[in-house]
Design an enzyme around this catalytic site. Structure first.
Site, mmCIF file in Angstrom:
data_model
loop_
_atom_site.group_PDB
_atom_site.id
_atom_site.type_symbol
_atom_site.label_atom_id
_atom_site.label_comp_id
_atom_site.label_asym_id
_atom_site.label_seq_id
_atom_site.Cartn_x
_atom_site.Cartn_y
_atom_site.Cartn_z
ATOM 1 N N ALA A 126 18.952 -28.085 8.275
ATOM 2 C CA ALA A 126 20.367 -27.721 8.370
ATOM 3 C C ALA A 126 21.131 -28.626 7.419
ATOM 4 O O ALA A 126 20.671 -29.727 7.079
ATOM 5 C CB ALA A 126 20.844 -27.911 9.805
ATOM 6 N N GLY A 152 15.689 -27.860 10.513
ATOM 7 C CA GLY A 152 16.025 -26.447 10.676
ATOM 8 C C GLY A 152 15.165 -25.539 9.804
ATOM 9 O O GLY A 152 15.014 -24.353 10.117
ATOM 10 N N GLU A 180 12.079 -25.070 11.774
ATOM 11 C CA GLU A 180 12.456 -24.193 12.899
ATOM 12 C C GLU A 180 12.627 -22.744 12.442
ATOM 13 O O GLU A 180 12.252 -21.813 13.153
ATOM 14 C CB GLU A 180 13.744 -24.722 13.536
ATOM 15 C CG GLU A 180 13.523 -26.062 14.229
ATOM 16 C CD GLU A 180 14.818 -26.743 14.659
ATOM 17 O OE1 GLU A 180 15.726 -26.896 13.826
ATOM 18 O OE2 GLU A 180 14.912 -27.120 15.841
ATOM 19 N N GLU A 216 14.710 -34.992 12.573
ATOM 20 C CA GLU A 216 16.066 -35.156 13.118
ATOM 21 C C GLU A 216 16.330 -36.535 13.714
ATOM 22 O O GLU A 216 17.449 -37.046 13.631
ATOM 23 C CB GLU A 216 16.340 -34.075 14.186
ATOM 24 C CG GLU A 216 16.600 -32.689 13.624
ATOM 25 C CD GLU A 216 15.346 -31.865 13.425
ATOM 26 O OE1 GLU A 216 14.235 -32.437 13.443
ATOM 27 O OE2 GLU A 216 15.462 -30.639 13.263
HETATM 28 C C1 HXC Z 1 22.159 -31.239 2.953
HETATM 29 C C2 HXC Z 1 20.427 -31.768 1.541
HETATM 30 C C3 HXC Z 1 19.493 -31.626 2.582
HETATM 31 C C4 HXC Z 1 19.983 -31.256 3.864
HETATM 32 C C5 HXC Z 1 18.437 -32.174 0.783
HETATM 33 N N1 HXC Z 1 19.728 -32.098 0.457
HETATM 34 N N2 HXC Z 1 18.256 -31.890 2.074
HETATM 35 N N3 HXC Z 1 21.741 -31.580 1.731
HETATM 36 N N4 HXC Z 1 21.317 -31.073 4.004
HETATM 37 N N5 HXC Z 1 19.170 -31.062 4.917
HETATM 38 C C6 HXC Z 1 20.342 -32.328 -0.855
HETATM 39 C C7 HXC Z 1 20.388 -33.802 -1.219
HETATM 40 O O1 HXC Z 1 21.491 -34.436 -0.624
HETATM 41 C C8 HXC Z 1 20.526 -33.720 -2.716
HETATM 42 O O2 HXC Z 1 21.857 -33.386 -3.047
HETATM 43 C C9 HXC Z 1 19.649 -32.520 -3.073
HETATM 44 O O3 HXC Z 1 19.550 -31.750 -1.876
HETATM 45 C C10 HXC Z 1 18.239 -32.908 -3.517
HETATM 46 O O4 HXC Z 1 17.666 -33.735 -2.514
HETATM 47 P P1 HXC Z 1 17.060 -35.192 -2.802
HETATM 48 O O5 HXC Z 1 17.139 -35.961 -1.549
HETATM 49 O O6 HXC Z 1 17.695 -35.789 -4.022
HETATM 50 O O7 HXC Z 1 15.551 -34.817 -3.151
HETATM 51 P P2 HXC Z 1 14.264 -35.716 -2.929
HETATM 52 O O8 HXC Z 1 14.554 -37.155 -3.299
HETATM 53 O O9 HXC Z 1 13.155 -35.039 -3.635
HETATM 54 O O10 HXC Z 1 13.983 -35.709 -1.360
HETATM 55 C C11 HXC Z 1 13.620 -34.516 -0.716
HETATM 56 C C12 HXC Z 1 13.760 -34.672 0.834
HETATM 57 C C13 HXC Z 1 15.164 -35.202 1.156
HETATM 58 C C14 HXC Z 1 12.686 -35.648 1.320
HETATM 59 C C15 HXC Z 1 13.493 -33.304 1.435
HETATM 60 O O11 HXC Z 1 16.132 -34.374 0.493
HETATM 61 C C16 HXC Z 1 15.474 -35.192 2.624
HETATM 62 O O12 HXC Z 1 15.009 -36.049 3.347
HETATM 63 N N6 HXC Z 1 16.328 -34.268 3.054
HETATM 64 C C17 HXC Z 1 16.791 -34.189 4.418
HETATM 65 C C18 HXC Z 1 15.712 -33.643 5.313
HETATM 66 C C19 HXC Z 1 16.183 -33.607 6.754
HETATM 67 O O13 HXC Z 1 16.501 -34.640 7.341
HETATM 68 N N7 HXC Z 1 16.248 -32.417 7.336
HETATM 69 C C20 HXC Z 1 16.662 -32.210 8.727
HETATM 70 C C21 HXC Z 1 18.142 -32.042 8.771
HETATM 71 S S1 HXC Z 1 18.721 -31.963 10.455
HETATM 72 P P3 HXC Z 1 22.638 -34.119 -4.243
HETATM 73 O O14 HXC Z 1 24.008 -33.499 -4.237
HETATM 74 O O15 HXC Z 1 22.628 -35.576 -3.928
HETATM 75 O O16 HXC Z 1 21.835 -33.801 -5.465
HETATM 76 C C22 HXC Z 1 18.379 -30.394 10.931
HETATM 77 C C23 HXC Z 1 18.832 -30.023 12.299
HETATM 78 C C24 HXC Z 1 18.424 -28.623 12.668
HETATM 79 O O17 HXC Z 1 17.803 -29.625 10.236
HETATM 80 C C25 HXC Z 1 19.106 -28.132 13.942
HETATM 81 C C26 HXC Z 1 20.479 -27.661 13.726
HETATM 82 C C27 HXC Z 1 21.066 -26.958 14.890
#
Ligand code: HXC
Length: 263
Positions: A69, A114, A117, A137
């Site tokens: 998400a 997400g 999921e 998360e």
């Molecule tokens: C918003 C995101 C994102 C996310 C990546 N980006 N994941 N933006 N939400 N979930 C964005 C980054 O901020 C970045 O934007 C661009 O995408 C590229 O990502 P990088 O981090 O620079 O890439 P990399 O270094 O290769 O790392 C990849 C990654 C990392 C390991 C996947 O992006 C990451 O850890 N992302 C978050 C993963 C996460 O925690 N997901 C769960 C979210 S909570 P910019 O603008 O800086 O270039 C969730 C809850 C679900 O999903 C339930 C909801 C009801």
């Protein structure tokens, strides 16, 4: 081939397969509200389109299926908004899981939070060998909120689900396959053709039987065995009233390929 763009989602139909591609590659296809609404709209369009037999969900770009998400969007939410957002995702993903047409996730990279999921709400998951899965998360002070605490344990068992949710660790596609989270792992370069082959194979079967099979598995899966068996018997019985069953059995006996009317 029919094409269209629904906001952050690309929609293409080829060989009776609707390809729904989440299209925010610069944000690793993170799910904001607009993207989720576009996925639901595309799925609904595919379900209603008589030319479509199977849905495939995938992500744009080389790197991600869906990296979760949208963290930027969630960061500003209060408790009430967070709960509503979770409910919105659950309801949206239910449209995929309850689809009468089979839905395949073609997991082409990160499937996190997400994104994992979303893949789990699909009926079948086929992953590229470079895909990575996880429920990270807890690193954000959150828990999985779009079905992850429930669908993951149903797929891989409670112990493994707990481990993934509590550690937040990412696992490679091969490990996801080993624990039953994905159905198949294929070379990344072949993902599209391999998924298309599976989708076209499924698409050649009776549409009515596919819908009834999905209903039996999904509805029965969360009931006690006795009630679930009754649902199976009812749905099995209903098949006998269909043109597809008449055609499928006749074609077998006449040693020819069936041409299902879909009724
Ligand atoms: C918003 C995101 C994102 C996310 C990546 N980006 N994941 N933006 N939400 N979930 C964005 C980054 O901020 C970045 O934007 C661009 O995408 C590229 O990502 P990088 O981090 O620079 O890439 P990399 O270094 O290769 O790392 C990849 C990654 C990392 C390991 C996947 O992006 C990451 O850890 N992302 C978050 C993963 C996460 O925690 N997901 C769960 C979210 S909570 P910019 O603008 O800086 O270039 C969730 C809850 C679900 O999903 C339930 C909801 C009801």
């Amino acid at each position: 081939m029919e094409q269209g763009t629904l906001a952050a989602v690309e929609y293409t139909v080829q060989d009776r397969v609707a390809w729904i591609t989440v299209n925010r590659p610069k944000k690793l296809n993170a799910l904001n509200r607009e993207t989720v609404e576009a996925i639901t709209a595309a799925a609904t369009r595919a379900v209603e389109d008589p030319e479509v037999a199977v849905l495939v969900l995938t992500g744009a770009g080389e790197k991600a299926f869906v990296a979760g998400a949208d963290i930027a969007e969630m960061a500003a939410m209060d408790a009430r908004e967070g709960q509503a957002f979770g409910r919105f995702l659950v309801d949206s993903f239910d449209v995929l899981e309850r689809s009468p047409k089979p839905v395949i996730a073609a997991v082409n990279g990160f499937a996190l939070g997400g994104g994992c999921e979303l893949a789990m709400a699909c009926h079948i998951r086929i992953a590229a060998d470079n895909a990575r899965f996880g429920q990270p998360e807890v690193s954000l002070g959150l828990i999985p909120g779009a079905g992850g605490t429930q669908r993951l344990q149903r797929l891989v068992g409670r112990g493994k689900a707990m481990e993934l949710i509590l550690t937040g660790d990412m696992i490679p596609a091969a490990e996801a396959h080993r624990i039953g989270l994905v159905n198949q792992v294929v070379p990344a370069a072949e993902l599209r053709t391999r998924v298309a082959a599976v989708a076209e194979g499924i698409g050649s079967k009776s549409p009515v039987a596919l819908a009834r099979a999905i209903e039996a598995v999904m509805t029965g899966g969360d009931l006690g065995l006795d009630d679930a068996m009754r649902i199976e018997s009812s749905l099995f019985g209903l098949c006998f009233a269909t043109g597809d069953m008449k055609e499928g059995t006749a074609a077998f006996l006449e040693k020819r390929k069936p041409e299902f009317p879909g009724t």
